[in-house]
Design a protein around this motif. Sequence first.
Motif, PDB file in Angstrom:
ATOM      1  N   ASP A  75       0.850  -1.182   0.000  1.00 13.29           N
ATOM      2  CA  ASP A  75       0.000   0.000   0.000  1.00 13.29           C
ATOM      3  C   ASP A  75       0.897   1.246   0.000  1.00 13.29           C
ATOM      4  OD1 ASP A  75      -2.064   1.780   0.236  1.00 13.29           O
ATOM      5  OD2 ASP A  75      -2.295   1.501   2.397  1.00 13.29           O
ATOM      6  N   GLY A  76       0.661   2.127  -0.954  1.00 15.78           N
ATOM      7  CA  GLY A  76       1.413   3.391  -0.990  1.00 15.78           C
ATOM      8  C   GLY A  76       2.828   3.234  -1.542  1.00 15.78           C
ATOM      9  N   VAL A  77       3.113   2.106  -2.185  1.00 17.90           N
ATOM     10  CA  VAL A  77       4.466   1.838  -2.695  1.00 17.90           C
ATOM     11  C   VAL A  77       4.364   1.295  -4.113  1.00 17.90           C
ATOM     12  CG1 VAL A  77       6.631   0.648  -2.175  1.00 17.90           C
ATOM     13  CG2 VAL A  77       4.897   0.850  -0.410  1.00 17.90           C
ATOM     14  N   ARG A  78       5.324   1.665  -4.959  1.00 17.94           N
ATOM     15  CA  ARG A  78       5.405   1.020  -6.264  1.00 17.94           C
ATOM     16  C   ARG A  78       6.863   0.924  -6.698  1.00 17.94           C
ATOM     17  NH1 ARG A  78       5.209   4.307 -11.399  1.00 17.94           N
ATOM     18  NH2 ARG A  78       6.149   6.258 -10.785  1.00 17.94           N
ATOM     19  N   ILE A  79       7.117   0.026  -7.634  1.00 25.42           N
ATOM     20  CA  ILE A  79       8.475  -0.113  -8.161  1.00 25.42           C
ATOM     21  C   ILE A  79       8.670   0.963  -9.234  1.00 25.42           C
ATOM     22  CG2 ILE A  79      10.080  -1.639  -9.416  1.00 25.42           C
ATOM     23  CD1 ILE A  79       8.456  -4.020  -8.195  1.00 25.42           C
TER      24      ILE A  79
ATOM     25  N   PHE B 162      15.036   4.881 -10.656  1.00 25.48           N
ATOM     26  CA  PHE B 162      15.677   6.022  -9.995  1.00 25.48           C
ATOM     27  C   PHE B 162      17.098   6.173 -10.525  1.00 25.48           C
ATOM     28  CE2 PHE B 162      12.433   4.721  -6.976  1.00 25.48           C
ATOM     29  CZ  PHE B 162      11.874   5.936  -6.605  1.00 25.48           C
ATOM     30  N   GLN B 163      17.424   7.375 -10.896  1.00 23.86           N
ATOM     31  CA  GLN B 163      18.766   7.674 -11.401  1.00 23.86           C
ATOM     32  C   GLN B 163      19.832   7.202 -10.403  1.00 23.86           C
ATOM     33  OE1 GLN B 163      19.477   9.547 -14.282  1.00 23.86           O
ATOM     34  NE2 GLN B 163      21.672   9.355 -13.852  1.00 23.86           N
TER      35      GLN B 163
ATOM     36  N   THR C 190       3.830   6.278  -3.238  1.00 24.22           N
ATOM     37  CA  THR C 190       2.791   6.840  -4.121  1.00 24.22           C
ATOM     38  C   THR C 190       1.881   7.803  -3.357  1.00 24.22           C
ATOM     39  OG1 THR C 190       1.408   4.906  -3.708  1.00 24.22           O
ATOM     40  CG2 THR C 190       2.784   4.854  -5.682  1.00 24.22           C
ATOM     41  N   ARG C 191       2.097   7.901  -2.042  1.00 16.91           N
ATOM     42  CA  ARG C 191       1.402   8.886  -1.198  1.00 16.91           C
ATOM     43  C   ARG C 191       2.306   9.178  -0.007  1.00 16.91           C
ATOM     44  NH1 ARG C 191       0.139   5.939   3.129  1.00 16.91           N
ATOM     45  NH2 ARG C 191      -0.470   3.765   2.857  1.00 16.91           N
ATOM     46  N   ASP C 192       1.956  10.157   0.812  1.00 19.55           N
ATOM     47  CA  ASP C 192       2.772  10.421   2.008  1.00 19.55           C
ATOM     48  C   ASP C 192       2.694   9.209   2.935  1.00 19.55           C
ATOM     49  OD1 ASP C 192       3.211  12.817   0.893  1.00 19.55           O
ATOM     50  OD2 ASP C 192       2.140  14.018   2.405  1.00 19.55           O
ATOM     51  N   ILE C 193       3.834   8.814   3.445  1.00 20.39           N
ATOM     52  CA  ILE C 193       3.885   7.629   4.314  1.00 20.39           C
ATOM     53  C   ILE C 193       4.494   8.028   5.657  1.00 20.39           C
ATOM     54  CG2 ILE C 193       5.077   5.395   4.617  1.00 20.39           C
ATOM     55  CD1 ILE C 193       4.623   4.901   1.665  1.00 20.39           C
ATOM     56  N   ALA C 194       3.822   7.609   6.730  1.00 17.21           N
ATOM     57  CA  ALA C 194       4.325   7.956   8.068  1.00 17.21           C
ATOM     58  C   ALA C 194       5.348   6.916   8.510  1.00 17.21           C
ATOM     59  CB  ALA C 194       3.165   7.982   9.056  1.00 17.21           C
ATOM     60  N   GLU C 195       6.292   7.365   9.370  1.00 12.32           N
ATOM     61  CA  GLU C 195       7.272   6.442   9.943  1.00 12.32           C
ATOM     62  C   GLU C 195       6.526   5.289  10.622  1.00 12.32           C
ATOM     63  OE1 GLU C 195      10.167   8.558  12.241  1.00 12.32           O
ATOM     64  OE2 GLU C 195      10.835   6.720  13.239  1.00 12.32           O
TER      65      GLU C 195
ATOM     66  N   PHE D  93      11.588   5.763   8.008  1.00 15.82           N
ATOM     67  CA  PHE D  93      11.403   7.216   8.163  1.00 15.82           C
ATOM     68  C   PHE D  93      10.042   7.541   7.568  1.00 15.82           C
ATOM     69  CE2 PHE D  93      15.750   6.472   6.286  1.00 15.82           C
ATOM     70  CZ  PHE D  93      16.478   6.549   7.459  1.00 15.82           C
ATOM     71  N   SER D  94       9.634   8.804   7.656  1.00 20.21           N
ATOM     72  CA  SER D  94       8.443   9.193   6.899  1.00 20.21           C
ATOM     73  C   SER D  94       8.905   9.541   5.476  1.00 20.21           C
ATOM     74  CB  SER D  94       7.759  10.394   7.562  1.00 20.21           C
ATOM     75  OG  SER D  94       8.658  11.467   7.614  1.00 20.21           O
ATOM     76  N   PHE D  95       8.021   9.305   4.519  1.00 22.69           N
ATOM     77  CA  PHE D  95       8.361   9.597   3.120  1.00 22.69           C
ATOM     78  C   PHE D  95       7.239  10.413   2.492  1.00 22.69           C
ATOM     79  CE2 PHE D  95      10.516   5.573   4.114  1.00 22.69           C
ATOM     80  CZ  PHE D  95      11.809   5.838   3.698  1.00 22.69           C
ATOM     81  N   LYS D  96       7.616  11.372   1.661  1.00 17.64           N
ATOM     82  CA  LYS D  96       6.611  12.170   0.926  1.00 17.64           C
ATOM     83  C   LYS D  96       6.287  11.447  -0.374  1.00 17.64           C
ATOM     84  CE  LYS D  96       6.293  16.296   3.128  1.00 17.64           C
ATOM     85  NZ  LYS D  96       5.626  15.590   4.215  1.00 17.64           N
ATOM     86  N   ALA D  97       5.072  11.675  -0.879  1.00 16.01           N
ATOM     87  CA  ALA D  97       4.677  11.060  -2.158  1.00 16.01           C
ATOM     88  C   ALA D  97       5.730  11.392  -3.216  1.00 16.01           C
ATOM     89  CB  ALA D  97       3.319  11.597  -2.580  1.00 16.01           C
ATOM     90  N   GLY D  98       6.139  10.390  -3.981  1.00 18.10           N
ATOM     91  CA  GLY D  98       7.125  10.607  -5.055  1.00 18.10           C
ATOM     92  C   GLY D  98       8.559  10.354  -4.621  1.00 18.10           C
ATOM     93  N   GLU D  99       8.787  10.294  -3.307  1.00 10.23           N
ATOM     94  CA  GLU D  99      10.157  10.062  -2.820  1.00 10.23           C
ATOM     95  C   GLU D  99      10.510   8.589  -2.895  1.00 10.23           C
ATOM     96  OE1 GLU D  99      10.965  13.497   0.541  1.00 10.23           O
ATOM     97  OE2 GLU D  99      10.545  11.460   1.208  1.00 10.23           O
TER      98      GLU D  99
END
Length: 534
Positions: A129-133, A136-137, A146-151, A346-352
Amino acid sequence: MGKNSKNKNKSASNKNQSAANVTTHAHDAQSSTKQQQQHQAPIKRPTLTLQKRNELSSLINALLEIGFKQPANPKEEWDQYLEIQTLLHRVQILEAPLRRTSSNPTTEARLANIENFYRWATENGLRFDGVRIAQFQGYELGLEATRDIAEEEVLFSIPRKLILSEENMDLDYSPTQFGSMSNLKLSYVLMLEALKPDSFWKPYIDLLPERYNTVLYFTTKEMEMLRGSNALTAALRQCKAIARQYAFLYNCTVKASRADKFNSMGQTFKEQFNYDLYRWAVSTVMTRENLVPRSRPLHSGDDSASQESETIAALIPFWDMANHRQGRVTSFFNIETQEMESSAQFSFKAGEQIFIHYGDRSNADLMIHNGFINPTNPKDYVCIKLGLGSSDPLLEQRAKLLQMMQIAKNTELQVLPPPKYISSELLAFVRVFNMNAQQLEHWITSERAMDLLHVDCALETTLESKTWQYLQTRLMLLLRVFPTTLEADEEQLAAYKKGELYLCYVEAMLLEYRVLEKRVLAAALDYAKQRIKT
Ligand SMILES: C[S@@+](CC[C@H](N)C(=O)[O-])C[C@H]1O[C@@H](n2cnc3c(N)ncnc32)[C@H](O)[C@@H]1O
């Protein structure tokens, strides 16, 4: 056990740990694939002529002979490496017709297989949920939020059915000589599956890279960039061990005696096994493995506690798309649900990019086994070799005092990045190494031998100054054996980073590794100089 796990139903998943023994069971998925296999028309694949097989046999013998020879000194070690590379090159030429045609030579080609992978993985129980492959350079593939994710949020769970391990090996038809070599068994399973046209694991295998940046793929010119480095011996040993394993596998599969049983897949393996396939499988395992508890105890009557403690190396689809960032282990095998679970460190922002922590490792270790380094690695160290001379009249006393601190008399000890510089064991070793008979007697009979591990231990001034003098000289010599200076390497690295100098990925990694190792040694040298002044 993972450092952050208190839950007894969860088994840790630190990639650093080593794996365990063989089991007698195959997965359900494996047996269904086996049934399909029996109904399948055989695929026509190229095979090698008897003459080529004979030539290969003599190369295998030569590899085994050199593979077990201990080098007497660094020059001999390097010469052995060159000889092994020459033999392997000849092996690769002979085996060229057997090379697997990969469906995924580029990152884009890997991505083209992604929908098939998702379909297969979700049908077989992957939940995320909230993750995709994503691409990345500098990392090839990785996981993206794919969305903000909390720690601490759970990112995905992967059922046992999707975990590939030695438990997928059909023991009725496998070489008996594998013993407890867990990585070898996992590599063997992966090779078998990669050769099957209709493998259950095909959607996963199609998403794997075609080649890696591990030492097994270094050219001799690239390896040469490690001349003078303390990582060179470990890198050469790794190449030698894998060449030896390839020869061993060749003998117990391709050249197996008639008494050995092989099913149709085993027969295909006998004809198709080749060094390139093994190098790929072993590198896949080296760069992507994790440890999971056995699905069933090895011996009947074992309880779940022993099941939990016995771990084996495994490949875990989806989890192994995550790249590393220093932090903490947040992946665990849940014994109750029999799933591999990962939460956000950690927490991650969408797109990170979502990173996981593979475990604390030095840059030498990361470079040799994983094909990357971490330029800001807080857990980095440089290993240096130290040993007591066999003609030293005080050898016995020194060894005894070292043993009281659990330090071996011939060992590798760590130089650390600032602010620690010199590890406790290194400092204690050098102190013991520089003691006279009286001082040794004093410390052996005192109850405070462990104090020698502390930088502020009260020592006679002459001993303390001899210790730091010794360290200064040793560090200076270590820096001098490099063919280039730190300044020259720093300049080259800066030019590369500004785009003024072209280097391929491995060359750039090796150059940066050299800079990082020299920085650690140079900082420790400055520190030793300061200690002499005070
Ligand atoms: C478990 S795989 C991760 C997925 C991988 N990037 C891929 O494309 O399949 C581990 C490999 O990813 C790359 N990797 C992981 N963490 C990295 C990092 N911090 N920097 C550079 N490469 C990294 C290395 O090639 C490593 O061997």
